[in-house]
Design a protein around this motif. Structure first.
Motif, PDB file in Angstrom:
ATOM      1  N   VAL A 119       0.856  -1.188   0.000  1.00  0.00           N
ATOM      2  CA  VAL A 119       0.000   0.000   0.000  1.00  0.00           C
ATOM      3  C   VAL A 119       0.888   1.232   0.000  1.00  0.00           C
ATOM      4  O   VAL A 119       1.773   1.372   0.836  1.00  0.00           O
ATOM      5  CB  VAL A 119      -0.925   0.025   1.241  1.00  0.00           C
ATOM      6  N   LEU A 120       0.638   2.120  -0.966  1.00  0.00           N
ATOM      7  CA  LEU A 120       1.286   3.422  -0.975  1.00  0.00           C
ATOM      8  C   LEU A 120       0.314   4.390  -0.321  1.00  0.00           C
ATOM      9  O   LEU A 120      -0.813   4.535  -0.772  1.00  0.00           O
ATOM     10  CB  LEU A 120       1.556   3.891  -2.406  1.00  0.00           C
ATOM     11  N   SER A 121       0.745   5.025   0.756  1.00  0.00           N
ATOM     12  CA  SER A 121      -0.141   5.930   1.487  1.00  0.00           C
ATOM     13  C   SER A 121       0.328   7.362   1.362  1.00  0.00           C
ATOM     14  O   SER A 121       1.525   7.641   1.379  1.00  0.00           O
ATOM     15  CB  SER A 121      -0.195   5.545   2.960  1.00  0.00           C
ATOM     16  N   GLY A 122      -0.632   8.264   1.223  1.00  0.00           N
ATOM     17  CA  GLY A 122      -0.373   9.697   1.209  1.00  0.00           C
ATOM     18  C   GLY A 122      -1.170  10.356   2.304  1.00  0.00           C
ATOM     19  O   GLY A 122      -1.628   9.694   3.242  1.00  0.00           O
ATOM     20  N   ASP A 123      -1.380  11.652   2.196  1.00  0.00           N
ATOM     21  CA  ASP A 123      -2.112  12.393   3.218  1.00  0.00           C
ATOM     22  C   ASP A 123      -3.532  11.883   3.407  1.00  0.00           C
ATOM     23  O   ASP A 123      -4.041  11.825   4.514  1.00  0.00           O
ATOM     24  CB  ASP A 123      -2.157  13.884   2.877  1.00  0.00           C
ATOM     25  N   VAL A 148      -4.915   9.371   0.780  1.00  0.00           N
ATOM     26  CA  VAL A 148      -5.167   8.271  -0.154  1.00  0.00           C
ATOM     27  C   VAL A 148      -4.264   7.079   0.127  1.00  0.00           C
ATOM     28  O   VAL A 148      -3.084   7.238   0.416  1.00  0.00           O
ATOM     29  CB  VAL A 148      -4.950   8.750  -1.613  1.00  0.00           C
ATOM     30  N   ASP A 149      -4.853   5.889   0.026  1.00  0.00           N
ATOM     31  CA  ASP A 149      -4.104   4.631   0.049  1.00  0.00           C
ATOM     32  C   ASP A 149      -4.307   3.971  -1.307  1.00  0.00           C
ATOM     33  O   ASP A 149      -5.447   3.766  -1.739  1.00  0.00           O
ATOM     34  CB  ASP A 149      -4.622   3.688   1.141  1.00  0.00           C
ATOM     35  N   LEU A 150      -3.200   3.658  -1.989  1.00  0.00           N
ATOM     36  CA  LEU A 150      -3.257   3.042  -3.315  1.00  0.00           C
ATOM     37  C   LEU A 150      -2.637   1.662  -3.298  1.00  0.00           C
ATOM     38  O   LEU A 150      -1.590   1.458  -2.689  1.00  0.00           O
ATOM     39  CB  LEU A 150      -2.483   3.885  -4.341  1.00  0.00           C
ATOM     40  N   ARG A 151      -3.281   0.725  -3.986  1.00  0.00           N
ATOM     41  CA  ARG A 151      -2.717  -0.605  -4.241  1.00  0.00           C
ATOM     42  C   ARG A 151      -2.680  -0.773  -5.753  1.00  0.00           C
ATOM     43  O   ARG A 151      -3.720  -0.763  -6.395  1.00  0.00           O
ATOM     44  CB  ARG A 151      -3.584  -1.699  -3.638  1.00  0.00           C
ATOM     45  N   VAL A 166      -9.843   6.490  -0.092  1.00  0.00           N
ATOM     46  CA  VAL A 166      -9.635   7.879   0.322  1.00  0.00           C
ATOM     47  C   VAL A 166     -10.206   8.045   1.723  1.00  0.00           C
ATOM     48  O   VAL A 166     -11.370   7.752   1.973  1.00  0.00           O
ATOM     49  CB  VAL A 166     -10.301   8.867  -0.660  1.00  0.00           C
ATOM     50  N   ARG A 167      -9.343   8.495   2.640  1.00  0.00           N
ATOM     51  CA  ARG A 167      -9.720   8.667   4.032  1.00  0.00           C
ATOM     52  C   ARG A 167     -10.318  10.049   4.258  1.00  0.00           C
ATOM     53  O   ARG A 167      -9.830  11.034   3.706  1.00  0.00           O
ATOM     54  CB  ARG A 167      -8.493   8.481   4.928  1.00  0.00           C
TER      55      ARG A 167
END
Length: 194
Positions: free
Chosen positions: A87-91, A93-96, A115-116
């Motif tokens: 999982v690539l996480s940002g502020d 968003v978590d992307l797989r 999206v959190r």
């Protein structure tokens, strides 16, 4: 792919792409605005990259994100279990990354995107176009100066070269993100249509 394998794929691809372009770690650090020590950790497979880091490297190397994250294998059937994906996480968003597909002169990258709520994911822009389909929740997405609000089943496509945002409106959002790049990894021309 488990996290260790994903880190090793990124490490090998990053090193190979940097060397193909004749770039030192210092020059790649300057172009990507990522600390040289962080790049060294990523190339050794010990780093923990964020979405922002991977996209900065993608822009600095002028390649699609999938060129950094996927191991090339030819298969007739591809089955990907999300539980095994990094999982690539940002502020917000978590992307797989589910899949990279090369079609003629275009590369497509397919992501499971979560999206959190409570934060906004901002991008300064990168090559290509983004296609988003919301599967649950309500998502504000698109150009930073004029985003769209999407509900379940809604779709939007926009040039990713301009600053853009992702923001959950009233609770968590699940969506599918399809990134589209030219195979040569050069910038998508402005005015290209979805």
């Amino acid at each position: 792919m488990v996290r260790e394998q994903a880190g090793q794929v990124l490490a090998a691809n990053l090193r190979a792409l940097r060397e193909q372009r004749g770039l030192s770690l210092s020059e790649l650090a300057r172009r990507s605005e990522i600390a040289k020590g962080t790049l060294s950790q990523l190339e050794s497979g010990t780093g923990n990259p964020t979405i922002e880091t991977v996209f900065s490297l993608s822009n600095a190397l002028d390649v699609p994100v999938s060129s950094l994250l996927t191991e090339r294998v030819a298969q007739d059937v591809v089955l990907i279990r999300s539980a095994g994906l990094d999982v690539l996480s940002g502020d917000a968003v978590d992307l797989r990354m589910l899949r990279r597909v090369d079609v003629s002169e275009t590369v497509f990258e397919l992501y499971d995107q979560r999206v959190r709520p409570g934060h906004t994911q901002r991008s300064n822009g990168h090559p290509g176009r983004e296609h988003t389909v919301v599967t649950s929740g309500f998502l504000r997405v698109g150009p930073a100066d004029a985003p769209y609000t999407l509900g379940p089943g809604d779709y939007v496509c926009f040039s990713a070269q301009q600053p853009h945002v992702y923001e959950a409106v009233d609770g968590p959002v699940t969506s599918v993100l399809l990134l589209e790049y030219p195979a040569a990894a050069g910038p998508v021309q402005f005015g290209a249509h979805c």
